[in-house]
Structures are given as structure tokens and as C-alpha cells.
Design a protein around this motif. Structure first.
Motif, PDB file in Angstrom:
ATOM      1  N   SER A 191       0.827  -1.210   0.000  1.00 44.01           N
ATOM      2  CA  SER A 191       0.000   0.000   0.000  1.00 44.01           C
ATOM      3  C   SER A 191       0.859   1.257   0.000  1.00 44.01           C
ATOM      4  CB  SER A 191      -0.954   0.005   1.198  1.00 44.01           C
ATOM      5  OG  SER A 191      -0.326   0.519   2.342  1.00 44.01           O
ATOM      6  N   LYS A 192       2.144   1.100   0.373  1.00 49.39           N
ATOM      7  CA  LYS A 192       3.021   2.277   0.334  1.00 49.39           C
ATOM      8  C   LYS A 192       3.644   2.483  -1.036  1.00 49.39           C
ATOM      9  CE  LYS A 192       4.446   3.136   5.026  1.00 49.39           C
ATOM     10  NZ  LYS A 192       5.431   2.886   6.061  1.00 49.39           N
ATOM     11  N   TRP A 193       4.020   1.377  -1.681  1.00 49.74           N
ATOM     12  CA  TRP A 193       4.890   1.516  -2.855  1.00 49.74           C
ATOM     13  C   TRP A 193       4.293   1.065  -4.184  1.00 49.74           C
ATOM     14  CZ3 TRP A 193       8.282   4.665  -1.065  1.00 49.74           C
ATOM     15  CH2 TRP A 193       8.723   4.548   0.244  1.00 49.74           C
ATOM     16  N   GLY A 251      12.962  14.817  11.332  1.00 54.32           N
ATOM     17  CA  GLY A 251      12.398  13.501  11.641  1.00 54.32           C
ATOM     18  C   GLY A 251      10.903  13.474  11.398  1.00 54.32           C
ATOM     19  N   ARG A 252      10.366  12.273  11.368  1.00 53.22           N
ATOM     20  CA  ARG A 252       8.919  12.124  11.165  1.00 53.22           C
ATOM     21  C   ARG A 252       8.376  11.113  12.163  1.00 53.22           C
ATOM     22  NH1 ARG A 252       8.178   8.954   6.646  1.00 53.22           N
ATOM     23  NH2 ARG A 252       7.309   7.369   8.008  1.00 53.22           N
ATOM     24  N   ILE A 253       7.290  11.465  12.825  1.00 48.90           N
ATOM     25  CA  ILE A 253       6.672  10.569  13.792  1.00 48.90           C
ATOM     26  C   ILE A 253       5.392   9.997  13.179  1.00 48.90           C
ATOM     27  CG2 ILE A 253       5.904  10.338  16.205  1.00 48.90           C
ATOM     28  CD1 ILE A 253       8.730  11.636  15.951  1.00 48.90           C
ATOM     29  N   ASP A 254       5.240   8.678  13.233  1.00 54.23           N
ATOM     30  CA  ASP A 254       4.024   8.011  12.738  1.00 54.23           C
ATOM     31  C   ASP A 254       3.145   7.679  13.936  1.00 54.23           C
ATOM     32  OD1 ASP A 254       5.436   8.050  10.384  1.00 54.23           O
ATOM     33  OD2 ASP A 254       5.709   5.885  10.231  1.00 54.23           O
ATOM     34  N   LEU A 255       1.895   8.049  13.880  1.00 53.46           N
ATOM     35  CA  LEU A 255       1.018   7.799  15.026  1.00 53.46           C
ATOM     36  C   LEU A 255      -0.405   7.522  14.564  1.00 53.46           C
ATOM     37  CD1 LEU A 255      -0.792  10.623  15.521  1.00 53.46           C
ATOM     38  CD2 LEU A 255       1.445  11.439  16.233  1.00 53.46           C
ATOM     39  N   LEU A 305       3.241   5.152  16.919  1.00 51.57           N
ATOM     40  CA  LEU A 305       3.650   3.868  16.330  1.00 51.57           C
ATOM     41  C   LEU A 305       5.162   3.776  16.177  1.00 51.57           C
ATOM     42  CD1 LEU A 305       1.013   3.197  13.515  1.00 51.57           C
ATOM     43  CD2 LEU A 305       0.985   2.428  15.891  1.00 51.57           C
ATOM     44  N   GLU A 306       5.755   4.818  15.631  1.00 50.82           N
ATOM     45  CA  GLU A 306       7.220   4.788  15.486  1.00 50.82           C
ATOM     46  C   GLU A 306       7.738   6.173  15.160  1.00 50.82           C
ATOM     47  OE1 GLU A 306       9.213   3.267  12.145  1.00 50.82           O
ATOM     48  OE2 GLU A 306       7.748   4.021  10.718  1.00 50.82           O
ATOM     49  N   ALA A 307       9.056   6.336  15.338  1.00 52.13           N
ATOM     50  CA  ALA A 307       9.716   7.585  14.977  1.00 52.13           C
ATOM     51  C   ALA A 307      10.746   7.286  13.906  1.00 52.13           C
ATOM     52  CB  ALA A 307      10.389   8.185  16.199  1.00 52.13           C
ATOM     53  N   ASN A 308      10.814   8.155  12.914  1.00 57.31           N
ATOM     54  CA  ASN A 308      11.754   7.968  11.809  1.00 57.31           C
ATOM     55  C   ASN A 308      12.783   9.087  11.783  1.00 57.31           C
ATOM     56  OD1 ASN A 308      10.194   5.763  10.135  1.00 57.31           O
ATOM     57  ND2 ASN A 308       8.683   7.304  10.701  1.00 57.31           N
ATOM     58  N   PRO A 309      14.032   8.804  12.194  1.00 58.36           N
ATOM     59  CA  PRO A 309      15.083   9.799  12.002  1.00 58.36           C
ATOM     60  C   PRO A 309      15.481   9.763  10.537  1.00 58.36           C
ATOM     61  CG  PRO A 309      15.978   7.825  13.042  1.00 58.36           C
ATOM     62  CD  PRO A 309      14.529   7.543  12.757  1.00 58.36           C
TER      63      PRO A 309
HETATM   64 MG   LIG Z   1       6.136   3.967   9.562  1.00 58.25          MG
END
Ligand SMILES: [Mg+2]
Ligand SMILES: Nc1ncnc2c1ncn2[C@@H]1O[C@H](COP(=O)(O)OP(=O)(O)O)[C@@H](O)[C@H]1O
Length: 341
Positions: free
Chosen positions: A240-242, A285-289, A300-304
Motif C-alpha cells: 500500500s506504500k509503494w 524527523g517524522r513521527i508516525d502515530l 507507532l514509530e519515529a523515523n530519524p
Molecule cells: Mg512507519
């Protein structure tokens, strides 16, 4: 855009798909979708007037050492996401730059280590009273037993991956048999611990932040699922992402999030800043929630070092806030130089 006053020697460092050519000529690759972030950043740096060199690496750390010694850069633009196919080794690339005392963009080995290990990240966030899904970690070889505190439905993912590798419709499990099967799959196919989490129902939000000490929060993005079959849970998978055709069929779209009622937007921003700091993210960074129907915010997670492809979430959010792409690239560069001081 007018060139900046101060021109820097910038080494753009990125992962190549296999042993790089000796002459480091990536002109063909840089025209492809897989290298969109690299191409976009290089173009912006040149537009800003910086002197750009590029280095692709696969499994040879000495290339980095040799290049930096031969052509000392003022700053490295670090776009590497793995080393020798191991996603968690991006921390070692940053570590090498640190040892060579050269400023580099994005997070340090600390931030990369904490975020990439999703179990460790959640333990730390729980200490800061930030809500995360209940979870358990299963290392390869260990007994697979679900603790009774973990209630179905559960969500199984690789503990140290990103870009939704290893996430498919089978990640969502509702009984012990599929629970075990999916954990085995992660062990056998992905060679790493599996993370079992409570499935969190809700709107899926991506929050992009920029800064070292003072943080700027950009407009939120949201994934919407318009045409999922009735009763099917809605979550992002690798496909679903790619996979554009799949996204079209399922009506999956990434859009700017409609505002939440009752001050939830402000709460999201505050929590994301706390996550960014707790997990020692630097630069960007981007935080997924997820935001549950009861307006609870669950991280859910953090993306550096999130993807800097102009079309991806981070750049889209920054541009919405009025920061042009070259300006954004310049800010990330400046933040690298500031944190090196
Ligand atoms: Mg994610
Ligand atoms: N606990 C969970 N509850 C509901 N959905 C989840 C959960 N964990 C992951 N997901 C879904 O899987 C996607 C990918 O998970 P994530 O932890 O962000 O890993 P990745 O690093 O692959 O992006 C999320 O965007 C979300 O849709």
C-alpha cells in the motif's frame, strides 16, 4: 532561488544498490525513481550554490574514509539508509562520520539506534508517559508464547526495519495460530526479532519536525483508505506504500490531514516534540502515530532521517508550511553545522 551567501563543500553520501562503480558515476541511477531523494537533494544543493561531491557506498566503509581524507568536506549530507543491506547499520555510518569529526546532517548514532530498535524506543517513550501500543518482542530461537496481557487483534512487524518491509495483510492477526506463523515468518525470512503489538484502530497521521533544540512542527499528513473492503482493518503495508496500481484499486491516498477537534492538533504537536527529544532525533524527523476514535494519540514509530524525496511526506509537509525544497535542504545543512559546534 538566489544562491546562499556561504558556499560549502558538501559530500552527499548515499547507499548504492550493490558495489558502486569505481568512477562513482551514478548519472543513470540518479534519473530513476529509486534515487529520487538523492537526485532532489543534489539538485537543490547545486541550486543553492554549494560545491557538491557524491559518494555511493555498499559494503566498504573505507570508501568513506578515503573520500573524506582526499576531499575534506565542510559537511556530509547523509542519505544512507543501510550498509551492506542491514538497515540498522545506518548508525555505524553516522558513527564513522562522528569519528572523523566531520559535521553531518540528520541524527547521530544514538538517535538512529533508539528509533531503529522499535522495542527500545517504546520502552523509552513509556518512561515519558507517551502512549505506545502494548507490545512483546520475540527473538529468533526463543519460545513464541503470547502473554495474556497482549489482547487480539495484534499486529506483527520486524523489530528493526523501515519502509514497511515485512508488513502485509498477514501482519494483522486475530488468533494464536496466525500469531505464531507470522512471528516465524519474520524470524525465518527477515532474520531479526519480531515485534507483536496491540492493533490500534484509528486515523493514521505522519508528523514531520525540523530542528535540534527549537523544533518546528509541519502540517500533518494522513493516509486515507477509501475503498478497503467492508470490515477489513485499515493499515499501511509494503504494497500500500509503494505499489501505485494497488493504491489506486484500494483508494489509498496520502493527503494533508483535516484538523482534529478539541485541541487534538495541539496535543499531537506537543507529543511529537516530546518523542523527537526522547529518542534523540536531530535535524529532521517524522513521527508516525494513530488517533483513536476516542481521540487518544498512540505513537507507532519515529523515523530519524526520513526520506527527502520531494514527493514524500517530509518535503510535502515542509513545503506546505512555506519552506521551499532548497530552503529545507539549506536548513538541514545549517542544523548539521550547528550541532557540530
Ligand atoms: Mg512507519
Ligand atoms: N500497532 C499498530 N496498530 C495499527 N497499525 C499498525 C501498528 N503498527 C504498525 N501499523 C501499521 O503498519 C504501518 C507500518 O508500521 P510502522 O511501525 O510505521 O513501520 P515502518 O517502519 O515499516 O513504517 C503503519 O503505518 C500502520 O499502518
Amino acid at each position: 532561488m538566489a544562491p546562499v551567501k556561504k558556499r560549502y563543500k558538501v559530500l552527499v553520501l548515499f547507499g548504492s544498490a550493490g558495489t558502486p562503480p569505481a568512477n562513482q558515476d551514478f548519472s543513470k541511477e540518479l534519473k530513476t525513481e529509486d534515487f529520487a531523494a538523492e537526485a532532489n537533494v543534489i539538485e537543490a544543493l547545486k541550486e543553492l550554490g554549494h560545491e557538491v561531491r557524491t559518494l555511493g557506498i555498499w559494503d566498504e566503509a573505507s570508501l568513506i574514509v578515503d573520500e573524506i581524507k582526499a576531499n575534506p568536506p565542510d559537511v556530509v549530507f547523509n542519505l544512507t539508509e543501510h550498509f551492506n543491506e542491514i538497515s540498522a547499520y545506518d548508525r555505524n555510518v553516522a558513527g564513522l562520520l562522528e569519528m572523523m569529526a566531520v559535521p553531518y546532517t540528520g541524527s547521530s548514532p544514538t538517535g538512529l539506534t533508539l528509533c531503529k530498535n522499535k522495542g527500545m524506543a517504546k520502552e523509552l517513550l513509556a518512561y515519558h508517559k507517551i502512549r505506545v501500543p502494548n507490545f512483546a518482542i520475540y527473538s529468533p530461537g526463543a519460545a513464541i508464547k503470547r502473554p495474556s496481557r497482549l489482547k487480539f487483534p495484534l499486529f506483527i512487524k520486524p523489530a528493526e526495519e523501515e519502509a514497511s518491509y515485512g508488513i502485509s495483510l498477514d501482519s494483522f492477526v486475530e488468533d494464536d495460530a496466525s500469531f505464531e506463523e507470522r512471528i516465524r515468518f519474520i524470524h525465518e525470512r527477515m532474520n531479526q526479532p519480531a515485534l507483536a503489538e496491540e492493533y490500534i484502530e484509528g486515523r493514521e497521521i505522519y508528523v514531520s519536525l525540523l530542528g535540534n533544540d527549537r523544533l518546528r512542527v509541519f502540517p500533518f499528513r494522513e493516509v486515507i483508505f477509501n475503498a478497503m473492503p467492508e470490515g477489513q482493518p485499515k493499515f499501511s503495508t509494503f504494497k500500500s506504500k509503494w505499489d501505485d496500481a494497488y493504491r489506486k484499486r484500494r483508494g489509498i491516498e496520502n493527503v494533508f490531514a483535516e484538523p482534529f477537534p478539541n485541541g487534538t492538533d495541539q496535543r499531537i504537536a506537543k507529543i511529537c516534540k516530546a518523542v523527537y527529544r526522547a529518542l534523540r532525533i536531530r535535524g529532521y524527523g517524522r513521527i508516525d502515530l494513530r488517533v483513536t476514535p476516542a481521540d487518544e494519540i498512540v505513537v507507532l514509530e519515529a523515523n530519524p532521517n526520513p526520506n527527502l524525496d520531494r514527493a514524500d511526506e517530509f518535503a510535502q509537509s515542509a513545503m506546505k508550511a512555506g519552506l521551499s525544497f532548497p530552503r529545507l535542504v539549506q536548513r538541514i545543512l545549517t542544523l548539521a553545522l550547528e550541532s557540530a559546534r
